[in-house]
Motif scaffolding. Sequence first.
Motif, PDB file in Angstrom:
ATOM      1  N   ARG A   1       0.826  -1.212   0.000  1.00  0.00           N
ATOM      2  CA  ARG A   1       0.000   0.000   0.000  1.00  0.00           C
ATOM      3  C   ARG A   1       0.857   1.257   0.000  1.00  0.00           C
ATOM      4  O   ARG A   1       1.904   1.296   0.666  1.00  0.00           O
ATOM      5  CB  ARG A   1      -0.917   0.018   1.233  1.00  0.00           C
ATOM      6  CG  ARG A   1      -2.029  -1.002   1.161  1.00  0.00           C
ATOM      7  CD  ARG A   1      -2.786  -1.084   2.471  1.00  0.00           C
ATOM      8  NE  ARG A   1      -3.799  -2.138   2.423  1.00  0.00           N
ATOM      9  CZ  ARG A   1      -4.433  -2.600   3.486  1.00  0.00           C
ATOM     10  NH1 ARG A   1      -4.145  -2.115   4.688  1.00  0.00           N
ATOM     11  NH2 ARG A   1      -5.350  -3.541   3.340  1.00  0.00           N
TER      12      ARG A   1
ATOM     13  N   GLU B   1      -8.058   4.770  -2.790  1.00  0.00           N
ATOM     14  CA  GLU B   1      -6.821   4.787  -3.572  1.00  0.00           C
ATOM     15  C   GLU B   1      -6.106   3.437  -3.562  1.00  0.00           C
ATOM     16  O   GLU B   1      -5.524   3.034  -4.568  1.00  0.00           O
ATOM     17  CB  GLU B   1      -5.887   5.877  -3.022  1.00  0.00           C
ATOM     18  CG  GLU B   1      -4.608   6.061  -3.812  1.00  0.00           C
ATOM     19  CD  GLU B   1      -3.800   7.228  -3.289  1.00  0.00           C
ATOM     20  OE1 GLU B   1      -2.689   6.995  -2.763  1.00  0.00           O
ATOM     21  OE2 GLU B   1      -4.270   8.373  -3.389  1.00  0.00           O
TER      22      GLU B   1
ATOM     23  N   SER C   1      -7.486   0.339  -2.497  1.00  0.00           N
ATOM     24  CA  SER C   1      -8.312  -0.869  -2.496  1.00  0.00           C
ATOM     25  C   SER C   1      -9.281  -0.870  -3.665  1.00  0.00           C
ATOM     26  O   SER C   1      -9.761   0.176  -4.106  1.00  0.00           O
ATOM     27  CB  SER C   1      -9.089  -0.963  -1.179  1.00  0.00           C
ATOM     28  OG  SER C   1     -10.035  -2.000  -1.225  1.00  0.00           O
ATOM     29  N   ASP C   2      -9.587  -2.074  -4.167  1.00  0.00           N
ATOM     30  CA  ASP C   2     -10.596  -2.237  -5.215  1.00  0.00           C
ATOM     31  C   ASP C   2     -11.971  -2.557  -4.637  1.00  0.00           C
ATOM     32  O   ASP C   2     -12.928  -2.748  -5.387  1.00  0.00           O
ATOM     33  CB  ASP C   2     -10.178  -3.368  -6.168  1.00  0.00           C
ATOM     34  CG  ASP C   2      -8.916  -3.009  -6.939  1.00  0.00           C
ATOM     35  OD1 ASP C   2      -8.710  -1.804  -7.193  1.00  0.00           O
ATOM     36  OD2 ASP C   2      -8.144  -3.922  -7.275  1.00  0.00           O
ATOM     37  N   ASP C   3     -12.050  -2.609  -3.322  1.00  0.00           N
ATOM     38  CA  ASP C   3     -13.317  -2.953  -2.679  1.00  0.00           C
ATOM     39  C   ASP C   3     -14.344  -1.834  -2.925  1.00  0.00           C
ATOM     40  O   ASP C   3     -14.001  -0.649  -2.897  1.00  0.00           O
ATOM     41  CB  ASP C   3     -13.076  -3.125  -1.177  1.00  0.00           C
ATOM     42  CG  ASP C   3     -14.270  -3.751  -0.491  1.00  0.00           C
ATOM     43  OD1 ASP C   3     -14.396  -4.976  -0.540  1.00  0.00           O
ATOM     44  OD2 ASP C   3     -15.083  -2.991   0.088  1.00  0.00           O
ATOM     45  N   PRO C   4     -15.614  -2.169  -3.161  1.00  0.00           N
ATOM     46  CA  PRO C   4     -16.622  -1.142  -3.462  1.00  0.00           C
ATOM     47  C   PRO C   4     -17.073  -0.333  -2.250  1.00  0.00           C
ATOM     48  O   PRO C   4     -17.640   0.747  -2.414  1.00  0.00           O
ATOM     49  CB  PRO C   4     -17.789  -1.956  -4.033  1.00  0.00           C
ATOM     50  CG  PRO C   4     -17.631  -3.313  -3.445  1.00  0.00           C
ATOM     51  CD  PRO C   4     -16.156  -3.547  -3.314  1.00  0.00           C
TER      52      PRO C   4
ATOM     53  N   TRP D   1     -15.539   3.230  -2.018  1.00  0.00           N
ATOM     54  CA  TRP D   1     -16.064   4.033  -3.126  1.00  0.00           C
ATOM     55  C   TRP D   1     -17.487   4.492  -2.835  1.00  0.00           C
ATOM     56  O   TRP D   1     -17.840   5.646  -3.065  1.00  0.00           O
ATOM     57  CB  TRP D   1     -16.007   3.207  -4.413  1.00  0.00           C
ATOM     58  CG  TRP D   1     -16.591   3.887  -5.599  1.00  0.00           C
ATOM     59  CD1 TRP D   1     -16.069   4.921  -6.302  1.00  0.00           C
ATOM     60  CD2 TRP D   1     -17.841   3.554  -6.220  1.00  0.00           C
ATOM     61  NE1 TRP D   1     -16.899   5.277  -7.337  1.00  0.00           N
ATOM     62  CE2 TRP D   1     -18.007   4.449  -7.309  1.00  0.00           C
ATOM     63  CE3 TRP D   1     -18.827   2.599  -5.977  1.00  0.00           C
ATOM     64  CZ2 TRP D   1     -19.128   4.406  -8.138  1.00  0.00           C
ATOM     65  CZ3 TRP D   1     -19.927   2.567  -6.806  1.00  0.00           C
ATOM     66  CH2 TRP D   1     -20.072   3.463  -7.876  1.00  0.00           C
TER      67      TRP D   1
ATOM     68  N   SER E   1     -17.462  -7.382   3.580  1.00  0.00           N
ATOM     69  CA  SER E   1     -16.239  -7.034   2.856  1.00  0.00           C
ATOM     70  C   SER E   1     -15.082  -7.882   3.365  1.00  0.00           C
ATOM     71  O   SER E   1     -14.995  -8.191   4.562  1.00  0.00           O
ATOM     72  CB  SER E   1     -15.915  -5.549   3.044  1.00  0.00           C
ATOM     73  OG  SER E   1     -14.678  -5.230   2.445  1.00  0.00           O
TER      74      SER E   1
ATOM     75  N   CYS F   1     -11.960  -6.800   2.635  1.00  0.00           N
ATOM     76  CA  CYS F   1     -10.847  -5.840   2.734  1.00  0.00           C
ATOM     77  C   CYS F   1     -10.755  -5.304   4.165  1.00  0.00           C
ATOM     78  O   CYS F   1     -11.748  -4.824   4.721  1.00  0.00           O
ATOM     79  CB  CYS F   1     -11.076  -4.685   1.753  1.00  0.00           C
ATOM     80  SG  CYS F   1      -9.857  -3.355   1.887  1.00  0.00           S
TER      81      CYS F   1
ATOM     82  N   SER G   1     -11.704  -1.606   4.472  1.00  0.00           N
ATOM     83  CA  SER G   1     -13.147  -1.388   4.440  1.00  0.00           C
ATOM     84  C   SER G   1     -13.784  -1.740   5.775  1.00  0.00           C
ATOM     85  O   SER G   1     -14.638  -1.009   6.292  1.00  0.00           O
ATOM     86  CB  SER G   1     -13.783  -2.211   3.317  1.00  0.00           C
ATOM     87  OG  SER G   1     -13.323  -1.782   2.052  1.00  0.00           O
TER      88      SER G   1
END
Length: 426
Positions: free
Chosen positions: A23, A286, A288-291, A294, A337, A339, A342
């Motif tokens: 990260r 930035e 993580s691809d977890d929704p 977002w 999740s 992540c 998250s």
Amino acid sequence: MGRSDLERLSREELIELVLRLQRPEKTSRTSSKPPATDRKEQREHSKPGGAKPGHKGHSRVVSDDPDTIVQHRPEACARCGSSLHAAFPAQVVSVSEQIELPEVTPIVTQHRRLAVCCARCGTRVIAPPPEAARGTPFGPRLHAVATYLKTFQALSYERLQAALSDLFGLTLSQGGLMNLLRRAQGRFRPGREAAVSALRRATVVASDETGVRIEGSNAYHWVFHAADAVVHTASPTRGAVVVREMMDGHRPAVWISDRYTAQQGHADEHQTCLAHLARDVAYAVEVSDDPVPWRLQLWLQSVFALAERVTDLAASTLSAKRRSLDRQLGAILATPSRCDLSRDLQAKISRARDQLLVFLAYPGKVEPTNNRSERLLRPAVVQRKVTNGYRAMWAATGEADIRTVVDTARLTGSSPFSTVLKTIGA
């Protein structure tokens, strides 16, 4: 973590560990770190400064009361050469100004006590000491200039000594400057007490703190502010005792701060700073691809958009929008999740869920962020970086008193130097 510890980790735990190590570092955009800590390459790729496209420019305002006016009048016609008599009417087509500072030299008034012998009895009579000889030889304006430069331009004693010498031809020792500033700081105590009294009557109070060095030890500079008062205070501790002593039993309707525990529980309701939360969410988006991050970012954007027009909406509308936003947030927090970022965000926001939308119940009176506290603390941060703190607690306390009076006066439009001069000369 040693090799044996790594060998005991499962495949999933190893993957999670590697992902954490990959990260990126947090920046001023994704945390509360100041911009100065950002890496150079990050600053080079940041948005350019200056005016944004479409910004309306501003020019310097022409003086309404100039000291001297010089009229530049044409003497002859540029077409036919005829003389343009002074009696002919004229109109101003443009105005330009030349501005200069006068040479500033100290005004020295010397008081001499004289002795006179009586012609009748021969007694030698000496004039009583004048009032000017009983106090400091330095006048109110000199006290105000030194106080302003030391406090609001963050000059060290050495640099202040040089500035007074270079600009005004005054030679003062650093010890003399210290005594001068200590005398000046004492004039701000009544103004501080008035500001504290106003704070203890306020309905909405915000607070924040930053680290500072005092007498070579770590300490803290606190700020508390309400609609009609700003109070700065220096303390050796970051604990809740500072808040309790400041408020002296007064419990406002709303308190605004970050999620730091010492600033919790001092009012009937608490508004958590959403700007801090937005930076935490931005970091998660930035890396993580977890929704979930977002979706949280979109939710915060909706909250900030609503905050911009909160005073234009009816109370019933705000109440309905608050319920809608709370339902949306509940759905995001309940989303499973894998992540860890998250999950941490979900846990953090869940603990402060009842503190996120309090501002909607107080339109125009409660801000959704604590940014104003951070702006009020910024000069103290600059002072810490430039001078590395205070040599004595009295200096830190006295400067906090000055900032209290000046920042409170700023609420009504007074400038810092005029407030300093008025207070010292009172």
